[in-house]
Design a protein around this motif. Structure first.
Motif, PDB file in Angstrom:
ATOM      1  N   ALA A   5      38.878  36.992  31.129  1.00  0.00           N
ATOM      2  CA  ALA A   5      39.844  37.696  30.714  1.00  0.00           C
ATOM      3  C   ALA A   5      40.961  38.164  31.585  1.00  0.00           C
ATOM      4  CB  ALA A   5      39.177  39.073  30.046  1.00  0.00           C
ATOM      5  N   GLU A   6      40.882  37.985  32.960  1.00  0.00           N
ATOM      6  CA  GLU A   6      41.748  38.315  33.831  1.00  0.00           C
ATOM      7  C   GLU A   6      42.928  37.287  33.787  1.00  0.00           C
ATOM      8  OE1 GLU A   6      41.722  41.334  34.649  1.00  0.00           O
ATOM      9  OE2 GLU A   6      39.961  41.773  35.785  1.00  0.00           O
ATOM     10  N   ARG A   7      42.488  35.920  33.381  1.00  0.00           N
ATOM     11  CA  ARG A   7      43.619  34.955  33.493  1.00  0.00           C
ATOM     12  C   ARG A   7      43.695  34.375  32.055  1.00  0.00           C
ATOM     13  NH1 ARG A   7      40.097  34.963  37.749  1.00  0.00           N
ATOM     14  NH2 ARG A   7      40.908  34.450  39.527  1.00  0.00           N
ATOM     15  N   ALA A   8      42.846  34.259  31.120  1.00  0.00           N
ATOM     16  CA  ALA A   8      43.083  33.579  29.824  1.00  0.00           C
ATOM     17  C   ALA A   8      43.343  34.676  28.501  1.00  0.00           C
ATOM     18  CB  ALA A   8      41.794  32.875  29.511  1.00  0.00           C
ATOM     19  N   ASN A   9      43.640  34.288  27.424  1.00  0.00           N
ATOM     20  CA  ASN A   9      43.901  35.065  26.376  1.00  0.00           C
ATOM     21  C   ASN A   9      42.541  35.627  26.026  1.00  0.00           C
ATOM     22  OD1 ASN A   9      44.328  35.681  23.458  1.00  0.00           O
ATOM     23  ND2 ASN A   9      46.227  34.534  23.704  1.00  0.00           N
ATOM     24  N   ARG A  10      42.850  37.165  26.033  1.00  0.00           N
ATOM     25  CA  ARG A  10      41.791  38.208  25.930  1.00  0.00           C
ATOM     26  C   ARG A  10      41.453  38.115  24.346  1.00  0.00           C
ATOM     27  NH1 ARG A  10      44.838  42.545  29.295  1.00  0.00           N
ATOM     28  NH2 ARG A  10      46.615  41.239  28.125  1.00  0.00           N
ATOM     29  N   THR A  40      41.501  35.958  22.095  1.00  0.00           N
ATOM     30  CA  THR A  40      40.790  34.480  22.066  1.00  0.00           C
ATOM     31  C   THR A  40      39.152  34.923  22.135  1.00  0.00           C
ATOM     32  OG1 THR A  40      42.520  33.101  21.905  1.00  0.00           O
ATOM     33  CG2 THR A  40      40.283  32.127  22.055  1.00  0.00           C
ATOM     34  N   ILE A  41      39.215  35.558  23.264  1.00  0.00           N
ATOM     35  CA  ILE A  41      37.764  35.534  23.915  1.00  0.00           C
ATOM     36  C   ILE A  41      37.028  36.648  22.815  1.00  0.00           C
ATOM     37  CG2 ILE A  41      36.692  36.775  25.804  1.00  0.00           C
ATOM     38  CD1 ILE A  41      38.658  35.568  27.731  1.00  0.00           C
ATOM     39  N   VAL A  42      37.682  37.554  22.795  1.00  0.00           N
ATOM     40  CA  VAL A  42      36.958  38.650  21.942  1.00  0.00           C
ATOM     41  C   VAL A  42      36.548  38.138  20.562  1.00  0.00           C
ATOM     42  CG1 VAL A  42      37.220  41.087  20.788  1.00  0.00           C
ATOM     43  CG2 VAL A  42      37.899  40.629  23.113  1.00  0.00           C
ATOM     44  N   PHE A  66      32.522  36.372  16.571  1.00  0.00           N
ATOM     45  CA  PHE A  66      32.003  35.460  15.632  1.00  0.00           C
ATOM     46  C   PHE A  66      30.672  34.997  15.723  1.00  0.00           C
ATOM     47  CE2 PHE A  66      31.212  31.010  14.208  1.00  0.00           C
ATOM     48  CZ  PHE A  66      31.933  30.960  12.871  1.00  0.00           C
ATOM     49  N   LEU A  67      30.243  34.894  17.131  1.00  0.00           N
ATOM     50  CA  LEU A  67      29.005  34.299  17.497  1.00  0.00           C
ATOM     51  C   LEU A  67      27.960  35.536  17.466  1.00  0.00           C
ATOM     52  CD1 LEU A  67      27.097  32.473  18.866  1.00  0.00           C
ATOM     53  CD2 LEU A  67      27.986  33.450  21.096  1.00  0.00           C
ATOM     54  N   TRP A  68      28.491  36.779  17.765  1.00  0.00           N
ATOM     55  CA  TRP A  68      27.385  37.800  17.379  1.00  0.00           C
ATOM     56  C   TRP A  68      26.853  38.235  15.920  1.00  0.00           C
ATOM     57  CZ3 TRP A  68      31.751  40.879  19.775  1.00  0.00           C
ATOM     58  CH2 TRP A  68      32.143  41.956  18.874  1.00  0.00           C
ATOM     59  N   SER A  69      28.019  38.029  15.183  1.00  0.00           N
ATOM     60  CA  SER A  69      27.919  38.075  13.815  1.00  0.00           C
ATOM     61  C   SER A  69      27.069  37.223  13.275  1.00  0.00           C
ATOM     62  CB  SER A  69      29.278  38.098  13.177  1.00  0.00           C
ATOM     63  OG  SER A  69      30.150  39.374  13.665  1.00  0.00           O
ATOM     64  N   LEU A  70      27.205  35.811  13.755  1.00  0.00           N
ATOM     65  CA  LEU A  70      26.322  34.652  13.200  1.00  0.00           C
ATOM     66  C   LEU A  70      24.998  35.098  13.700  1.00  0.00           C
ATOM     67  CD1 LEU A  70      26.540  32.078  11.864  1.00  0.00           C
ATOM     68  CD2 LEU A  70      26.845  31.032  14.081  1.00  0.00           C
ATOM     69  N   MET A  71      24.772  35.385  14.910  1.00  0.00           N
ATOM     70  CA  MET A  71      23.411  35.433  15.351  1.00  0.00           C
ATOM     71  C   MET A  71      22.569  36.646  14.780  1.00  0.00           C
ATOM     72  SD  MET A  71      22.512  33.188  17.551  1.00  0.00           S
ATOM     73  CE  MET A  71      23.138  32.045  16.271  1.00  0.00           C
ATOM     74  N   ALA A  96      31.322  39.629  25.266  1.00  0.00           N
ATOM     75  CA  ALA A  96      32.960  39.184  25.403  1.00  0.00           C
ATOM     76  C   ALA A  96      33.551  40.457  24.644  1.00  0.00           C
ATOM     77  CB  ALA A  96      33.198  38.018  24.490  1.00  0.00           C
ATOM     78  N   CYS A  97      33.054  41.220  24.282  1.00  0.00           N
ATOM     79  CA  CYS A  97      33.841  42.354  23.703  1.00  0.00           C
ATOM     80  C   CYS A  97      34.444  43.619  24.528  1.00  0.00           C
ATOM     81  CB  CYS A  97      32.874  43.243  22.687  1.00  0.00           C
ATOM     82  SG  CYS A  97      33.663  44.452  21.612  1.00  0.00           S
ATOM     83  N   VAL A  98      33.722  44.420  25.190  1.00  0.00           N
ATOM     84  CA  VAL A  98      34.288  45.673  25.669  1.00  0.00           C
ATOM     85  C   VAL A  98      35.348  45.221  26.743  1.00  0.00           C
ATOM     86  CG1 VAL A  98      33.884  47.829  26.905  1.00  0.00           C
ATOM     87  CG2 VAL A  98      32.297  47.008  24.768  1.00  0.00           C
ATOM     88  N   PRO A  99      34.679  44.438  27.855  1.00  0.00           N
ATOM     89  CA  PRO A  99      35.884  44.625  28.982  1.00  0.00           C
ATOM     90  C   PRO A  99      37.225  43.839  28.471  1.00  0.00           C
ATOM     91  CG  PRO A  99      33.771  43.835  29.692  1.00  0.00           C
ATOM     92  CD  PRO A  99      33.673  44.080  28.371  1.00  0.00           C
TER      93      PRO A  99
END
Length: 456
Positions: free
Chosen positions: A80-85, A87-89, A94-99, A125-128
């Motif tokens: 997240a320090e480098r990429a689009n935050r 998109t990460i969140v 999406f993943l945690w809702s599916l699981m 992938a949520c809070v930070p």
């Protein structure tokens, strides 16, 4: 804007758009906590179906979820320090809702545990990244308030999980609760991805510091470590008690004519606690910290300590009550003071970090807080429940916990088993509350270096 000094930064985007962005993140964090807390709400029904002990229920709500949730937080924060935050969140939501929805298909305890691992992976992938984005949208003078509002996802998500989970269990079953409450998070993930902009990162640094550099910088910030361990101990109590409070109300008070109604009514009561009391504490903690900071620069140290110091006797009084109305009354008051710490904990962690260290600093904070709080709190309460229940059974009868399996317990032993489980849980929760005193000490110690450690 990105080259302006931190003190001159007035926020990114218009005021109304910042409010919208913060609102979307609150929605995301709300679903985060719905999916995280739901297991504790339906666990009495799961215990009836799978016949597991309180300790195993604690493992399901604690380490099974926390092990990947905490360990993956660091590499995801580095990304997240480098990429689009944004998109990460979004991918994480999406993943945690599916699981979460998949938990409703579990045929046994092991399958349920595997799906809970998946929930933990997504929620890592949520809070930070979210808090890093919020810090780049809001000026430092409004950061504690913004982070406290973001943290309202905790009580809102918990309240919705209690209300929705209780209603679904009483009208359908625990599997339906996972399906209905898990799936809508997918929509929230898409809303975040397609309506929220990635903000420019404040500060003058171009290359983010390495993890080692961030860790070395934090190693010199005593206030960070005291706040981290203080927050971890508060979370130890919060997560440990939260998983078992519905069970506590069901086992110790007459709340309905059927087990399903008892779960529903206990969940509604806890929904009121989470939606009102915890929300008030969370919001006013950040609000008071921002308003008092100009005159009291150490407010983020002493306000959380004062809050948990008041919460301890209120919780103890609640667990001592034999009538539900009084137990509920004290249980409504205690979280108002218990949760004054959240905005301050995050504000201190942000304040001692440079802009390109924030996501990693928060990830380190989350690692400490959740390994201790989420990883150890629920299994501690569950193990203490089993220990005290076993002692009560040995003192009052010849029964063992194995003979109290809800699937096979003899009718003539049911009352003794139920009494031991209920009283044992009261003792377990009461013992856990006193860890708040240890937490208060850490927050007070943070005040010694809080001003010196602050960067922004």
């Amino acid at each position: 804007m990105t080259d302006a000094p931190a003190a001159a930064f007035q926020g990114y985007g218009t005021k109304s758009y910042r409010a919208y962005v913060l609102g979307v993140f609150v929605v995301i964090y709300t679903f985060n906590f719905i999916d995280r807390q739901l297991i504790g709400i339906v666990q009495e029904a799961i215990r009836e179906d799978f016949g597991v002990s309180n300790f195993y229920l604690g493992l399901l709500g604690g380490p099974v979820f926390a092990v990947l949730y905490t360990t993956l937080g660091i590499p995801i924060a580095r990304l997240a320090e480098r990429a689009n935050r944004i998109t990460i969140v979004s991918i994480g939501a999406f993943l945690w809702s599916l699981m979460t929805a998949a938990c409703g298909f579990a045929g046994n305890f092991v399958q349920l545990a595997i799906f809970r691992l998946g929930v933990g992976i997504g929620e890592a992938a949520c809070v930070p990244p979210s808090q890093s984005v919020i810090a780049d949208y809001f000026p430092a003078s409004r950061r504690a308030s913004a982070l406290a509002i973001f943290s309202l996802g905790i009580p809102l998500g918990s309240a919705l999980a209690y209300l929705g989970g209780g209603w679904l269990v009483s009208n359908f079953d625990w599997r339906t609760a996972f399906w209905i409450l898990g799936a809508p998070g997918i929509i929230a993930a898409l809303l975040l991805k397609f309506t929220v902009k990635e903000p420019p990162r404040s500060g003058t640094q171009i290359k983010p510091p390495t993890f080692g550099e961030t860790l070395r910088a934090l190693s010199k910030k005593a206030s960070f470590w005291h706040v981290a361990f203080g927050g971890a101990l508060i979370s130890f109590v919060g997560y440990g008690s939260a998983q078992f409070l519905v069970s506590h109300l069901v086992r110790n008070y007459e709340l309905g004519a059927t087990p399903a109604l008892e779960i529903a009514h206990a969940s509604y009561a806890m929904g009121a606690v989470a939606g009102l009391s915890t929300a008030l504490g969370t919001f006013f903690g950040g609000y008071l910290a921002d308003r008092l900071a100009p005159r009291h620069p150490r407010v983020n140290s002493w306000l959380p300590a004062l809050g948990v110091g008041i919460a301890i006797p209120l919780y103890v009084l609640s667990f001592l009550q034999t009538q539900f109305i009084w137990a509920f009354a004290f249980l409504m008051l205690a979280p108002i003071f218990h949760y004054l710490y959240l905005g301050s904990m995050y504000a201190v962690s942000m304040g001692v970090s440079t802009p390109l260290q924030r996501a990693t600093s928060i990830a380190i904070l989350i690692l400490i807080v959740n390994l201790i709080g989420l990883g150890l709190g629920p299994p501690f309460v569950g193990a203490a429940n089993d220990f005290f229940a076993s002692q009560i059974l040995s003192d009052t009868s010849t029964l063992t916990l194995a003979q109290c399996d809800p699937r096979t317990v003899a009718p003539e032993n049911a009352a003794a088993c139920a009494s031991a489980q209920g009283l044992g849980l009261k003792y377990a929760l009461g013992a856990t509350i006193f860890f708040l005193g240890w937490a208060a000490l850490h927050f007070l110690l943070a005040g010694r270096t809080l001003v010196k450690d602050r960067i922004s």
